[in-house]
Design a protein around this motif. Sequence first.
Motif, short mmCIF file in Angstrom:
data_model
loop_
_atom_site.label_atom_id
_atom_site.label_comp_id
_atom_site.label_asym_id
_atom_site.label_seq_id
_atom_site.Cartn_x
_atom_site.Cartn_y
_atom_site.Cartn_z
N LYS A 67 8.72 42.24 -36.65
CA LYS A 67 9.03 41.00 -37.36
C LYS A 67 9.27 41.29 -38.84
CE LYS A 67 7.27 36.28 -37.69
NZ LYS A 67 6.18 35.38 -37.31
N ALA A 68 8.46 42.18 -39.41
CA ALA A 68 8.63 42.56 -40.82
C ALA A 68 9.97 43.28 -41.03
CB ALA A 68 7.47 43.44 -41.28
N ILE A 69 10.34 44.13 -40.09
CA ILE A 69 11.63 44.82 -40.19
C ILE A 69 12.76 43.81 -40.08
CG2 ILE A 69 13.19 46.51 -39.14
CD1 ILE A 69 10.66 48.03 -38.16
N ALA A 70 12.67 42.90 -39.10
CA ALA A 70 13.71 41.88 -38.90
C ALA A 70 13.86 41.00 -40.15
CB ALA A 70 13.38 41.02 -37.68
N THR A 71 12.75 40.67 -40.78
CA THR A 71 12.79 39.88 -42.01
C THR A 71 13.47 40.65 -43.12
OG1 THR A 71 10.76 38.73 -41.39
CG2 THR A 71 11.39 38.65 -43.71
N LYS A 72 13.09 41.90 -43.30
CA LYS A 72 13.67 42.74 -44.36
C LYS A 72 15.16 42.95 -44.15
CE LYS A 72 13.46 47.45 -46.29
NZ LYS A 72 14.36 47.08 -47.34
N GLU A 73 15.57 43.15 -42.91
CA GLU A 73 16.96 43.47 -42.60
C GLU A 73 17.78 42.25 -42.20
OE1 GLU A 73 18.18 46.26 -43.35
OE2 GLU A 73 16.29 47.34 -43.65
N ASN A 74 17.22 41.04 -42.37
CA ASN A 74 17.90 39.82 -42.00
C ASN A 74 18.37 39.89 -40.54
OD1 ASN A 74 18.75 37.22 -42.49
ND2 ASN A 74 20.75 37.85 -43.27
N GLU A 75 17.48 40.36 -39.69
CA GLU A 75 17.69 40.53 -38.25
C GLU A 75 18.77 41.56 -37.91
OE1 GLU A 75 17.59 37.21 -35.64
OE2 GLU A 75 16.29 36.06 -36.97
N GLY A 76 19.08 42.44 -38.85
CA GLY A 76 20.03 43.53 -38.60
C GLY A 76 19.29 44.79 -38.21
N LEU A 77 20.04 45.89 -38.11
CA LEU A 77 19.44 47.18 -37.76
C LEU A 77 18.61 47.73 -38.89
CD1 LEU A 77 22.43 48.89 -35.89
CD2 LEU A 77 20.35 47.94 -34.89
N ALA A 78 17.60 48.51 -38.54
CA ALA A 78 16.73 49.17 -39.52
C ALA A 78 17.33 50.51 -39.92
CB ALA A 78 15.34 49.37 -38.91
N LEU A 79 16.67 51.16 -40.84
CA LEU A 79 17.03 52.52 -41.24
C LEU A 79 16.99 53.43 -40.01
CD1 LEU A 79 17.45 54.36 -43.83
CD2 LEU A 79 15.01 54.79 -43.70
#
Length: 145
Positions: A67-79
């Motif tokens: 959820k934190a990754i989705a928030t940071k990436e605006n629901e896009g892919l992570a690093l």
Amino acid sequence: MSIKKILSISGKPGLFELKVQTRTGFVAESLLDGKKITVGLRANVSLLSEIAVYTYSEEVRLAEVFKAIATKENEGLALSHKESDDQLKAYFREILPEYDEDRVYISDIKKVLNWYNLLQPKGFVSMEALTAEKVSEPSKDEVSE
């Protein structure tokens, strides 16, 4: 969609979705290629919904990390999990500032980011899906092995 039926099977690449339980194990479908496999009861299997990441004060459920990754990436892919170790640690520190660097290894960070990037295009880690995840007590089945 929910990560409650998503599995990691030791010795098998990628993630799997639990389809049917049988007397001798279960049938799972690969999220990589869509092939179905049968898995015996003796296989080392982890439900993603039962995995947690160590922090200095508590254990944080994998769904919360996603959820934190989705928030940071605006629901896009992570690093990408293939970036340098320093970049991965810095990125993970941004999404989970209190993660325990002594107990969460770089291999764990790579696993989490790889899993997120595999699940995101399939709709398993959207904000809507992750908000619906039921929070339960962490088990002994942690990301750190």
